[in-house]
Design an enzyme around this catalytic site. Structure first.
Site, mmCIF file in Angstrom:
data_model
loop_
_atom_site.group_PDB
_atom_site.id
_atom_site.type_symbol
_atom_site.label_atom_id
_atom_site.label_comp_id
_atom_site.label_asym_id
_atom_site.label_seq_id
_atom_site.Cartn_x
_atom_site.Cartn_y
_atom_site.Cartn_z
ATOM 1 N N GLY A 42 37.452 80.845 18.128
ATOM 2 C CA GLY A 42 38.240 80.537 19.325
ATOM 3 C C GLY A 42 39.007 81.721 19.867
ATOM 4 O O GLY A 42 39.567 81.650 20.968
ATOM 5 N N GLU A 43 39.075 82.827 19.116
ATOM 6 C CA GLU A 43 39.760 84.008 19.652
ATOM 7 C C GLU A 43 38.974 84.568 20.833
ATOM 8 O O GLU A 43 37.764 84.361 20.954
ATOM 9 C CB GLU A 43 39.921 85.064 18.545
ATOM 10 C CG GLU A 43 40.919 84.604 17.485
ATOM 11 C CD GLU A 43 41.127 85.627 16.373
ATOM 12 O OE1 GLU A 43 40.469 86.691 16.395
ATOM 13 O OE2 GLU A 43 41.940 85.348 15.469
ATOM 14 N N ARG A 100 57.987 76.411 36.227
ATOM 15 C CA ARG A 100 59.034 75.377 36.309
ATOM 16 C C ARG A 100 60.059 75.524 35.192
ATOM 17 O O ARG A 100 61.023 74.780 35.132
ATOM 18 C CB ARG A 100 58.402 73.979 36.283
ATOM 19 C CG ARG A 100 57.691 73.672 37.592
ATOM 20 C CD ARG A 100 57.235 72.236 37.668
ATOM 21 N NE ARG A 100 56.136 71.962 36.750
ATOM 22 C CZ ARG A 100 55.577 70.771 36.597
ATOM 23 N NH1 ARG A 100 56.007 69.748 37.290
ATOM 24 N NH2 ARG A 100 54.575 70.610 35.772
ATOM 25 N N ASP A 173 61.595 65.883 47.136
ATOM 26 C CA ASP A 173 62.868 66.068 46.425
ATOM 27 C C ASP A 173 63.691 67.156 47.110
ATOM 28 O O ASP A 173 63.162 67.925 47.932
ATOM 29 C CB ASP A 173 62.666 66.384 44.929
ATOM 30 C CG ASP A 173 61.834 67.622 44.702
ATOM 31 O OD1 ASP A 173 62.001 68.598 45.452
ATOM 32 O OD2 ASP A 173 61.011 67.623 43.772
ATOM 33 N N LYS A 196 65.017 61.870 44.846
ATOM 34 C CA LYS A 196 64.253 61.664 43.606
ATOM 35 C C LYS A 196 65.081 62.024 42.384
ATOM 36 O O LYS A 196 65.869 62.958 42.419
ATOM 37 C CB LYS A 196 63.002 62.542 43.664
ATOM 38 C CG LYS A 196 62.300 62.798 42.342
ATOM 39 C CD LYS A 196 61.154 63.782 42.501
ATOM 40 C CE LYS A 196 61.249 64.909 41.509
ATOM 41 N NZ LYS A 196 60.141 65.862 41.578
ATOM 42 N N ASP A 222 54.652 69.725 49.438
ATOM 43 C CA ASP A 222 55.216 70.109 48.135
ATOM 44 C C ASP A 222 54.454 71.320 47.622
ATOM 45 O O ASP A 222 53.354 71.621 48.086
ATOM 46 C CB ASP A 222 55.103 68.944 47.141
ATOM 47 C CG ASP A 222 56.195 68.995 46.061
ATOM 48 O OD1 ASP A 222 56.900 70.025 45.968
ATOM 49 O OD2 ASP A 222 56.329 68.017 45.313
HETATM 50 C C1 R5P Z 1 59.319 69.669 41.679
HETATM 51 O O1 R5P Z 1 60.333 70.339 41.739
HETATM 52 C C2 R5P Z 1 58.007 70.161 42.214
HETATM 53 O O2 R5P Z 1 58.138 70.692 43.485
HETATM 54 C C3 R5P Z 1 56.991 69.047 42.225
HETATM 55 O O3 R5P Z 1 57.456 68.018 43.082
HETATM 56 C C4 R5P Z 1 56.806 68.481 40.854
HETATM 57 O O4 R5P Z 1 56.774 69.493 39.907
HETATM 58 C C5 R5P Z 1 55.537 67.701 40.800
HETATM 59 O O5 R5P Z 1 55.402 67.152 39.531
HETATM 60 P P1 R5P Z 1 54.795 65.700 39.348
HETATM 61 O O6 R5P Z 1 53.542 65.654 40.163
HETATM 62 O O7 R5P Z 1 54.538 65.603 37.869
HETATM 63 O O8 R5P Z 1 55.822 64.715 39.798
#
Ligand code: R5P
Length: 317
Positions: A42-43, A100, A173, A196, A222
């Site tokens: 797997g390396e 993230r 969000d 959210k 998004d």
């Molecule tokens: C959040 O801050 C991002 O912009 C996305 O809305 C989020 O990471 C999406 O993740 P999921 O599809 O798991 O809700």
């Protein structure tokens, strides 16, 4: 100091060969002759057959799922190129994994995005190219140039082609307000925000929508769909509040865990996404992919020619 070697070399990792081929076709530069495989245990086994001494080398490798596998492969490619005396090495990461995890938001957790940056710089990258990094401030984790590209012009063209009447741009969000505002401005549209709350990595709760969506056509924008929780819940709540047509426009289609089922079960009429991440397995029924290859090819071309990259964007957010 401009880079003066005329020779451009493209090397593909195994993360997204289709995108590498498309970039190569756009630039009319063939992919370098290289082997990127696996040893029996797997390396990762790498050998570049072409002479790349002194060349301007671009390594094409999104660190998309399987993130750890693709990340280490990128590191080994960079190390290989550095030891082979490449003149300049650019890591082209259309999707930047671990973005993230860019801060210590509670005790005893790593800042994974910083570890990614340390290892990429440490393995030989002279420059990074990426698209819609979840947290743009990750650029500061590097002491080398980072060209941060935006998928918006590519997605915007696809949205404009739909001729959506009098749309409202919605962010799932508050973290996405900046991106949504730049969309709303470009489309001359109103803006709405879904309130959210994240419960876990894959579960979220939405409380209400701030702004008017009743009787309107909605474009939810998004940076990524991961498990699909955020955007599908946003689609459900805007429909409950009376939205008519619902279009989703996202830069990165990560689509992990329950994402496809959630998207199939949500009231979105269309899902527009770029191809920064390869599609493997089943896709949601109304997914339309738009290629990011021309934009990446233009960026590579401009970097090689020491020309502006920001000029590729009309209204860089
Ligand atoms: C959040 O801050 C991002 O912009 C996305 O809305 C989020 O990471 C999406 O993740 P999921 O599809 O798991 O809700």
């Amino acid at each position: 100091m401009p880079f003066t070697n005329d020779r451009i070399v493209l090397i593909s990792g195994t993360a997204h060969p289709e995108l590498s081929q498309a970039i190569s076709a756009e630039l009319s530069v063939p992919l370098a002759n290289a082997h990127v495989g696996r040893f029996p245990d797997g390396e990762i086994d790498i050998k570049v057959y072409d002479d790349i001494r002194g060349a301007d080398v671009f390594v094409l490798q999104p660190t998309s799922p399987p993130v750890n596998e693709n990340w280490v492969e990128l590191l080994l490619l960079l190390d290989c190129l550095r030891r082979a005396s490449a003149g300049r090495i650019t890591a082209v990461m259309p999707y930047y994994g671990y973005a993230r995890k860019d801060r210590k938001d509670e005790g005893r957790v790593p800042i994974s995005a910083k570890v990614v940056a340390n290892t990429i710089s440490g393995s030989g990258a002279d420059r990074i190219v990426t698209v819609d990094m979840h947290a743009a401030q990750i650029q500061g984790f590097y002491d080398i140039p980072v060209d941060h590209l935006y998928a918006k012009p590519v997605l915007m063209r696809a949205v404009r082609a739909l001729a959506v009447d009098n749309p409202v741009v919605v962010t799932p969000d508050v973290g996405g307000i900046k991106m949504a505002r730049s969309w709303a401005k470009a489309l001359g549209a109103d803006l709405a925000i879904v309130d959210k709350r994240r419960i876990s990595g894959s579960e979220i709760a939405v409380e209400h929508v701030i702004g008017e969506v009743g009787g309107r056509n909605v474009i939810i924008v998004d940076d990524m769909i991961s498990t699909g929780g955020s955007i599908s819940e946003a689609a459900h709540i805007v429909r409950r509040e009376g939205a008519r047509q619902i279009v989703l426009a996202v830069s990165h289609a990560v689509f992990c865990g329950p994402a496809v089922e959630r998207l199939d079960g949500c009231p979105a009429d269309r899902i527009l996404a770029t191809d920064t991440i390869p599609r493997r397995g089943r896709s949601p029924r109304n997914l339309e992919l738009v290629s990011i290859a021309p934009l990446l090819a233009r960026a590579i071309h401009n970097i090689h020619r020491c020309e502006s990259v920001s000029s590729l964007f009309d209204d860089t957010p």
